[in-house]
Design a protein around this motif. Structure first.
Motif, PDB file in Angstrom:
ATOM      1  N   SER A 108       0.650  -1.349   0.098  1.00 14.46           N
ATOM      2  CA  SER A 108      -0.147   0.110   0.097  1.00 14.46           C
ATOM      3  C   SER A 108       0.681   1.304  -0.060  1.00 14.46           C
ATOM      4  CB  SER A 108      -0.951  -0.092   1.234  1.00 14.46           C
ATOM      5  OG  SER A 108      -0.213   0.183   2.484  1.00 14.46           O
ATOM      6  N   GLY A 136       2.087   1.713  -3.300  1.00 18.18           N
ATOM      7  CA  GLY A 136       0.896   2.416  -4.199  1.00 18.18           C
ATOM      8  C   GLY A 136       0.580   3.930  -3.890  1.00 18.18           C
ATOM      9  N   PHE A 137       0.821   4.267  -2.628  1.00 15.41           N
ATOM     10  CA  PHE A 137       0.864   5.737  -2.450  1.00 15.41           C
ATOM     11  C   PHE A 137       1.816   6.310  -3.323  1.00 15.41           C
ATOM     12  CE2 PHE A 137      -1.471   4.568   1.843  1.00 15.41           C
ATOM     13  CZ  PHE A 137      -2.830   4.744   1.463  1.00 15.41           C
ATOM     14  N   ALA A 196       0.441   6.442  -6.656  1.00 13.09           N
ATOM     15  CA  ALA A 196      -0.684   7.417  -6.981  1.00 13.09           C
ATOM     16  C   ALA A 196      -0.202   8.826  -6.743  1.00 13.09           C
ATOM     17  CB  ALA A 196      -1.604   6.970  -5.671  1.00 13.09           C
ATOM     18  N   VAL A 246      -5.913   3.388  -3.067  1.00 14.73           N
ATOM     19  CA  VAL A 246      -4.915   2.458  -2.288  1.00 14.73           C
ATOM     20  C   VAL A 246      -4.996   2.478  -0.632  1.00 14.73           C
ATOM     21  CG1 VAL A 246      -2.450   2.482  -1.875  1.00 14.73           C
ATOM     22  CG2 VAL A 246      -3.421   3.284  -4.244  1.00 14.73           C
ATOM     23  N   SER A 247      -5.955   3.383  -0.391  1.00 14.01           N
ATOM     24  CA  SER A 247      -6.007   3.509   1.052  1.00 14.01           C
ATOM     25  C   SER A 247      -6.980   2.417   1.557  1.00 14.01           C
ATOM     26  CB  SER A 247      -7.033   4.672   1.541  1.00 14.01           C
ATOM     27  OG  SER A 247      -8.345   4.888   1.026  1.00 14.01           O
ATOM     28  N   VAL A 294      -6.506  -0.663   0.642  1.00 19.19           N
ATOM     29  CA  VAL A 294      -5.422  -1.752   0.612  1.00 19.19           C
ATOM     30  C   VAL A 294      -4.640  -1.591   2.021  1.00 19.19           C
ATOM     31  CG1 VAL A 294      -3.412  -2.558  -0.306  1.00 19.19           C
ATOM     32  CG2 VAL A 294      -5.319  -1.971  -1.763  1.00 19.19           C
ATOM     33  N   CYS A 295      -4.352  -0.543   2.247  1.00 19.25           N
ATOM     34  CA  CYS A 295      -3.542   0.069   3.559  1.00 19.25           C
ATOM     35  C   CYS A 295      -4.616  -0.303   4.611  1.00 19.25           C
ATOM     36  CB  CYS A 295      -3.289   1.603   3.703  1.00 19.25           C
ATOM     37  SG  CYS A 295      -2.479   2.182   5.080  1.00 19.25           S
ATOM     38  N   TRP A 298       6.836   7.531   1.291  1.00 17.84           N
ATOM     39  CA  TRP A 298       6.526   6.516   1.152  1.00 17.84           C
ATOM     40  C   TRP A 298       7.398   5.260   1.097  1.00 17.84           C
ATOM     41  CZ3 TRP A 298       1.838   6.568   2.858  1.00 17.84           C
ATOM     42  CH2 TRP A 298       1.054   7.786   2.669  1.00 17.84           C
TER      43      TRP A 298
END
Length: 429
Positions: free
Chosen positions: A299, A302-303, A306, A321-322, A324-325, A383
């Motif tokens: 995640s 992913g951030f 993003a 993505v949040s 998934v987090c 990240w």
């Protein structure tokens, strides 16, 4: 990796496994009261007490950090057999904190700092006391599910309280003072309900996870687990601190995105915490905790991707993505405390849980400063740093050897359960 069939959820029996109906009501009332005030404590200091934002923030942080000092004493108290009394005490000390908050004259920072200290002590002591109580009532995988149910219930109460408080903020200073007063009443009622459960334990004669008498064993050191937990808990501040910071300052998105992500996080935790924990019970707790680190790492990466999409697509991608987090957070929360409770021998359960809470509290205390510092150096630092640290932590969790416990204690757990909670879950056909 050990695999068992996933249990089914039986709500009524699960309530009994979690401490009983009165204790469940106590948790709900306590969470509701906390949701009314805690998200707006900074606003209370600035608006009602007319303190500067830096002074208010320092006082609140100091309360959290100094509150951690009480944890060794809480652990020893739990190891003497206290359970519901410690939970009630963690709620009562917050009553004192709110009362002092209401009595603080405007412009006086020290009474506010003292009130924050009492609130911090209660907030730090409660998780360990609650986990010890559930560990006394429930065993095996029922314990894991009961802990997950408690977290889901608490998040529901916190979210409901915050929504009510948000609607009342239009009333200004008077509304904030009224919310504080209602919070004190809620804490007092919750403490009375928790104390009325009258649950104690006999650690010297306590059973192990199989329900059989266990010889005294040394408390596990869990150095890798505790160090990893400091990094894992950063995920709890991602929806509240990291994402609003990135969305507003880097992507220049509307604050609505931050609010939507926070609400979605709360809803997902409330609805999925128990089902996901039950689903993950097919695998060993340590493996699941390591998996949580992998999901969180994915995640965070992913951030990073993003945020590189820019203003147009960046905010929707961050919101996606949040999810998934949040899933990583759910897996982490459903396995971490459960793993600690089965690694700890009965006579040292309180001290082990206290040490775990110290690592959690420390991680939550430093995460805002670390996140903001990394964010100032750009998305890659934020990240990428979180992803690297979390993946390293997951590796440490997966490779750490359990000391003084049989391998199954951190594994899938027995298929049966103790008589005290028999029937809360049943094997899936």
């Amino acid at each position: 990796m050990a695999i068992n069939s996933a249990p089914k959820i039986r709500p009524r029996a699960l309530v009994r496994a979690s401490g009983g109906p009165r204790y469940a009501v106590a948790l709900a009332v306590d969470a509701l009261g906390t949701g009314l005030l805690r998200p707006f404590l900074l606003l209370y200091g600035v608006t009602v007490l007319r303190l500067s934002a830096p002074v208010t923030g320092i006082a609140m942080t100091a309360g959290v950090v100094v509150g951690l000092v009480c944890m060794p004493a809480v652990g020893r108290w739990l190891d003497r057999g206290a359970r519901s009394t410690v939970v009630a005490a963690s709620m009562l000390v917050r009553v004192l904190g709110v009362a002092l908050l209401l009595a603080t004259p405007a412009g006086h920072p020290w009474p506010f700092a003292t009130a924050s200290l009492f609130l911090g002590i209660g907030n730090q002591a409660w998780p360990a006391a609650h986990a010890a109580l559930v560990a006394t009532v429930a065993h095996g995988r029922e314990r894991d599910t009961a802990l997950a149910a408690g977290r889901a219930l608490r998040n529901a109460g916190l979210g409901t309280g915050a929504l009510i408080a948000t609607g009342c903020l239009a009333g200004g200073i008077t509304a904030l003072q009224a919310l504080a007063a209602v919070t004190a009443v809620a804490y007092l009622a919750a403490a009375a309900l928790a104390w009325s459960v009258h649950l104690r334990a006999d650690p010297a004669a306590g059973p192990d996870e199989d329900g059989a008498a266990a010889a005294p064993a040394p408390a596990p050191r869990m150095r890798a687990l505790l160090a990893a937990n400091v990094v894992y808990v950063f995920c709890l501040d991602v929806p509240e601190i990291a994402l609003p910071l990135v969305l507003v300052t880097q992507l220049h998105a509307s604050p609505v995105w931050s609010a939507a992500i926070f609400v979605a996080n709360t809803v997902l935790v409330v609805t999925l915490q128990v089902p996901v924990t039950v689903l993950m019970s097919r695998f060993s707790r340590r493996s699941v905790l390591a998996l949580a680190g992998v999901v969180l790492t994915v995640s965070y990466l992913g951030f990073l991707v993003a945020t590189s999409l820019g203003h147009g697509w960046g905010a929707p991608a961050v919101a996606a993505v949040s999810v998934v987090c949040t899933l990583g957070e759910i897996i982490y929360a459903g396995s971490a405390t459960a793993l600690v409770t089965v690694l700890a021998p009965a006579h040292a359960l309180g001290r082990v849980l206290a040490r775990f809470q110290l690592s959690t509290g420390f991680g939550l205390a430093v995460s805002p400063a670390v996140i903001t510092a990394l964010a100032s150096h750009g998305p890659a630092a934020l990240w990428g740093g979180l992803a690297g640290a979390t993946l390293l932590s997951a590796s440490a969790v997966a490779t750490e050897k359990d000391q003084g416990r049989r391998p199954k204690d951190s594994g899938a757990g027995p298929k049966g359960s103790s008589a005290s909670t028999s029937g809360a879950l049943s094997a899936a056909s």
